[in-house]
Write an enzyme that holds these catalytic residues in place. Structure first.
Site, PDB file in Angstrom:
ATOM      1  N   HIS A 197       7.840  -6.611  -4.611  1.00  7.18           N
ATOM      2  CA  HIS A 197       8.445  -5.299  -4.360  1.00  7.18           C
ATOM      3  C   HIS A 197       9.530  -5.046  -5.405  1.00  7.18           C
ATOM      4  O   HIS A 197      10.241  -5.972  -5.801  1.00  7.18           O
ATOM      5  CB  HIS A 197       9.036  -5.262  -2.942  1.00  7.18           C
ATOM      6  CG  HIS A 197       9.437  -3.878  -2.533  1.00  7.18           C
ATOM      7  ND1 HIS A 197      10.601  -3.283  -2.981  1.00  7.18           N
ATOM      8  CD2 HIS A 197       8.810  -2.952  -1.769  1.00  7.18           C
ATOM      9  CE1 HIS A 197      10.664  -2.057  -2.475  1.00  7.18           C
ATOM     10  NE2 HIS A 197       9.593  -1.827  -1.742  1.00  7.18           N
ATOM     11  N   ASN A 207       6.917  -1.192   5.715  1.00  3.28           N
ATOM     12  CA  ASN A 207       7.893  -2.152   5.204  1.00  3.28           C
ATOM     13  C   ASN A 207       9.247  -1.802   5.805  1.00  3.28           C
ATOM     14  O   ASN A 207       9.874  -0.831   5.390  1.00  3.28           O
ATOM     15  CB  ASN A 207       7.919  -2.045   3.667  1.00  3.28           C
ATOM     16  CG  ASN A 207       9.008  -2.892   3.029  1.00  3.28           C
ATOM     17  OD1 ASN A 207       9.623  -3.727   3.688  1.00  3.28           O
ATOM     18  ND2 ASN A 207       9.248  -2.670   1.745  1.00  3.28           N
ATOM     19  N   TRP A 208       9.656  -2.590   6.794  1.00  2.00           N
ATOM     20  CA  TRP A 208      10.922  -2.268   7.467  1.00  2.00           C
ATOM     21  C   TRP A 208      12.139  -2.654   6.629  1.00  2.00           C
ATOM     22  O   TRP A 208      13.266  -2.340   6.988  1.00  2.00           O
ATOM     23  CB  TRP A 208      10.982  -2.981   8.836  1.00  2.00           C
ATOM     24  CG  TRP A 208      10.155  -2.312   9.894  1.00  2.00           C
ATOM     25  CD1 TRP A 208       9.319  -1.235   9.724  1.00  2.00           C
ATOM     26  CD2 TRP A 208      10.089  -2.644  11.295  1.00  2.00           C
ATOM     27  NE1 TRP A 208       8.743  -0.891  10.919  1.00  2.00           N
ATOM     28  CE2 TRP A 208       9.190  -1.741  11.901  1.00  2.00           C
ATOM     29  CE3 TRP A 208      10.689  -3.625  12.080  1.00  2.00           C
ATOM     30  CZ2 TRP A 208       8.892  -1.778  13.266  1.00  2.00           C
ATOM     31  CZ3 TRP A 208      10.390  -3.672  13.433  1.00  2.00           C
ATOM     32  CH2 TRP A 208       9.507  -2.755  14.027  1.00  2.00           C
ATOM     33  N   LYS A 209      11.931  -3.395   5.544  1.00  2.00           N
ATOM     34  CA  LYS A 209      13.035  -3.861   4.694  1.00  2.00           C
ATOM     35  C   LYS A 209      14.082  -4.573   5.569  1.00  2.00           C
ATOM     36  O   LYS A 209      13.717  -5.207   6.556  1.00  2.00           O
ATOM     37  CB  LYS A 209      13.623  -2.698   3.899  1.00  2.00           C
ATOM     38  CG  LYS A 209      12.526  -1.917   3.149  1.00  2.00           C
ATOM     39  CD  LYS A 209      13.036  -0.954   2.143  1.00  2.00           C
ATOM     40  CE  LYS A 209      11.858  -0.255   1.474  1.00  2.00           C
ATOM     41  NZ  LYS A 209      12.241   0.613   0.385  1.00  2.00           N
ATOM     42  N   GLU A 227      12.376  -3.844  -5.224  1.00  2.00           N
ATOM     43  CA  GLU A 227      13.733  -4.233  -4.819  1.00  2.00           C
ATOM     44  C   GLU A 227      13.951  -5.725  -5.052  1.00  2.00           C
ATOM     45  O   GLU A 227      15.059  -6.153  -5.361  1.00  2.00           O
ATOM     46  CB  GLU A 227      13.968  -3.846  -3.347  1.00  2.00           C
ATOM     47  CG  GLU A 227      14.166  -2.341  -3.222  1.00  2.00           C
ATOM     48  CD  GLU A 227      13.813  -1.752  -1.868  1.00  2.00           C
ATOM     49  OE1 GLU A 227      13.675  -2.508  -0.890  1.00  2.00           O
ATOM     50  OE2 GLU A 227      13.662  -0.508  -1.800  1.00  2.00           O
ATOM     51  N   GLU A 247       3.908   1.637  -6.439  1.00  2.00           N
ATOM     52  CA  GLU A 247       5.129   2.280  -5.947  1.00  2.00           C
ATOM     53  C   GLU A 247       6.032   2.639  -7.127  1.00  2.00           C
ATOM     54  O   GLU A 247       6.765   1.766  -7.627  1.00  2.00           O
ATOM     55  CB  GLU A 247       5.896   1.334  -5.023  1.00  2.00           C
ATOM     56  CG  GLU A 247       5.130   0.905  -3.793  1.00  2.00           C
ATOM     57  CD  GLU A 247       6.075   0.419  -2.698  1.00  2.00           C
ATOM     58  OE1 GLU A 247       6.051   1.014  -1.626  1.00  2.00           O
ATOM     59  OE2 GLU A 247       6.851  -0.514  -2.944  1.00  2.00           O
ATOM     60  N   SER A 283       8.409   7.159  -0.654  1.00  2.00           N
ATOM     61  CA  SER A 283       8.695   8.430   0.037  1.00  2.00           C
ATOM     62  C   SER A 283       7.471   9.066   0.688  1.00  2.00           C
ATOM     63  O   SER A 283       7.346  10.289   0.711  1.00  2.00           O
ATOM     64  CB  SER A 283       9.377   9.423  -0.913  1.00  2.00           C
ATOM     65  OG  SER A 283      10.663   8.959  -1.266  1.00  2.00           O
ATOM     66  N   GLY A 289      12.542   5.667  -1.536  1.00  2.00           N
ATOM     67  CA  GLY A 289      13.767   6.031  -0.823  1.00  2.00           C
ATOM     68  C   GLY A 289      14.466   7.260  -1.357  1.00  2.00           C
ATOM     69  O   GLY A 289      15.611   7.534  -0.984  1.00  2.00           O
ATOM     70  N   GLY A 347       8.113   2.835   3.689  1.00  2.00           N
ATOM     71  CA  GLY A 347       9.399   2.241   4.036  1.00  2.00           C
ATOM     72  C   GLY A 347      10.039   2.984   5.195  1.00  2.00           C
ATOM     73  O   GLY A 347       9.698   2.783   6.360  1.00  2.00           O
ATOM     74  N   GLY A 348      10.947   3.897   4.874  1.00  2.00           N
ATOM     75  CA  GLY A 348      11.753   4.599   5.882  1.00  2.00           C
ATOM     76  C   GLY A 348      10.937   5.187   7.023  1.00  2.00           C
ATOM     77  O   GLY A 348      11.326   5.071   8.195  1.00  2.00           O
TER      78      GLY A 348
HETATM   79  P1  PGA Z   1      10.144   4.480   1.191  1.00  2.00           P
HETATM   80  O1  PGA Z   1       9.931   2.954   0.732  1.00  2.00           O
HETATM   81  O2  PGA Z   1       8.900   4.895   1.936  1.00  2.00           O
HETATM   82  O3  PGA Z   1      11.360   4.440   2.089  1.00  2.00           O
HETATM   83  O4  PGA Z   1      10.351   5.292  -0.045  1.00  2.00           O
HETATM   84  C1  PGA Z   1       8.681   2.494   0.286  1.00  2.00           C
HETATM   85  C2  PGA Z   1       8.763   1.045  -0.118  1.00  2.00           C
HETATM   86  O5  PGA Z   1       9.762   0.638  -0.716  1.00  2.00           O
HETATM   87  O6  PGA Z   1       7.824   0.265   0.160  1.00  2.00           O
END
Ligand code: PGA
Length: 248
Positions: free
Chosen positions: A92, A9-11, A94, A162, A208, A168, A229-230
């Site tokens: 998600h 997930n590149w956000k 967010e 998640e 994470s 994050g 994500g990251g």
């Molecule tokens: P993260 O994000 O790996 O940067 O913690 C995961 C996500 O939000 O899907």
């Protein structure tokens, strides 16, 4: 054997120069690679599906619940499918937080994803307060019941657990906590959809996930992969996570 899936997930990160990471990633894939899905920002979807090499598939990060209409700035599942993408992240945390998306909204999005032929990667997860108050399983059970429509099949849905406090932050649950929640989700899915379907739905862990903790996370029997994500932004970080999944 259950499907194994590594989703990135590149956000809201990356412009067209980031598309080079797709090729770099495909070169770094192990022979027995699991399914790999990259979800770039929406403006990159068309180019990403064109650039996506063998072994890398493309998904979006959200879709609207309606097929079309006066929804300025939104993107329908049909439009996503039209880019050649095959997946869409929905629910998600967010988006649940910043866009006040409810379980009912997420349920409607899952239906619209199915109608367009997309596979939703449906996210659920508890906040830190819920975890500290020992409410995790209640929250997860409620989100599952509320977000997941009837009509789930063995192949049309992926679920990502998640924990919000792990996204994050560099903090992850213990293996025991990961096992507990994924086993609980599996039990609920079997109770609702029957053993055949409930057993087959892939469950991903997200929050994470990094090269140095991936192997531990994939020890959990009901974890079929990760939503990353990251560490999905750079092929050099994502490839070792994919290799750990392949080896699990
Ligand atoms: P993260 O994000 O790996 O940067 O913690 C995961 C996500 O939000 O899907």
């Amino acid at each position: 054997m259950r499907r194994k899936i590594a989703a990135g997930n590149w956000k809201m990160n990356g412009t067209s120069t980031a598309l080079g990471e797709l090729v770099a990633l495909s070169k770094a894939l192990p022979l027995n690679a699991p399914e790999v899905v990259i979800c770039p920002p929406a403006p990159l979807l068309f180019r990403a599906t064109e650039a996506a090499p063998e072994g890398v598939r493309i998904g979006a990060q959200d879709c609207h619940m309606q097929a079309s209409g006066a929804f300025t700035g939104d993107i329908s599942a049909e439009m996503i499918a039209d880019t050649g993408a095959g997946f869409v992240i929905i629910g998600h945390s967010e988006r649940r937080a910043a866009h006040e998306e409810s379980n009912a909204d997420v349920r409607a999005k899952a239906r619209s994803a199915w109608a367009a032929g997309l596979t939703p990667i449906l996210c659920i997860g508890e906040a830190l307060d819920d975890r500290e108050a020992n409410n995790t399983l209640d929250i997860i059970g409620g989100q599952l019941a509320g977000s997941l429509p009837d009509g789930v099949t063995k192949t049309n849905t992926i679920i990502a657990y998640e924990p919000i406090w792990a996204i994050g932050t560099g903090k992850i649950p213990t293996l025991e906590q990961i096992i507990e929640v994924h086993d609980f989700i599996r039990t609920r899915l079997i109770a609702r959809f029957g053993k055949d379907i409930g057993d087959a739905i892939p469950l991903l862990y997200g929050g994470s996930v990094k090269p140095d903790n991936a192997a531990m996370i994939f020890e959990a029997e009901n974890v079929a992969g990760a939503l990353v994500g990251g560490a999905s932004l750079k092929a050099d970080d994502f490839a070792p996570i994919i290799a750990a999944l392949a080896a699990s």
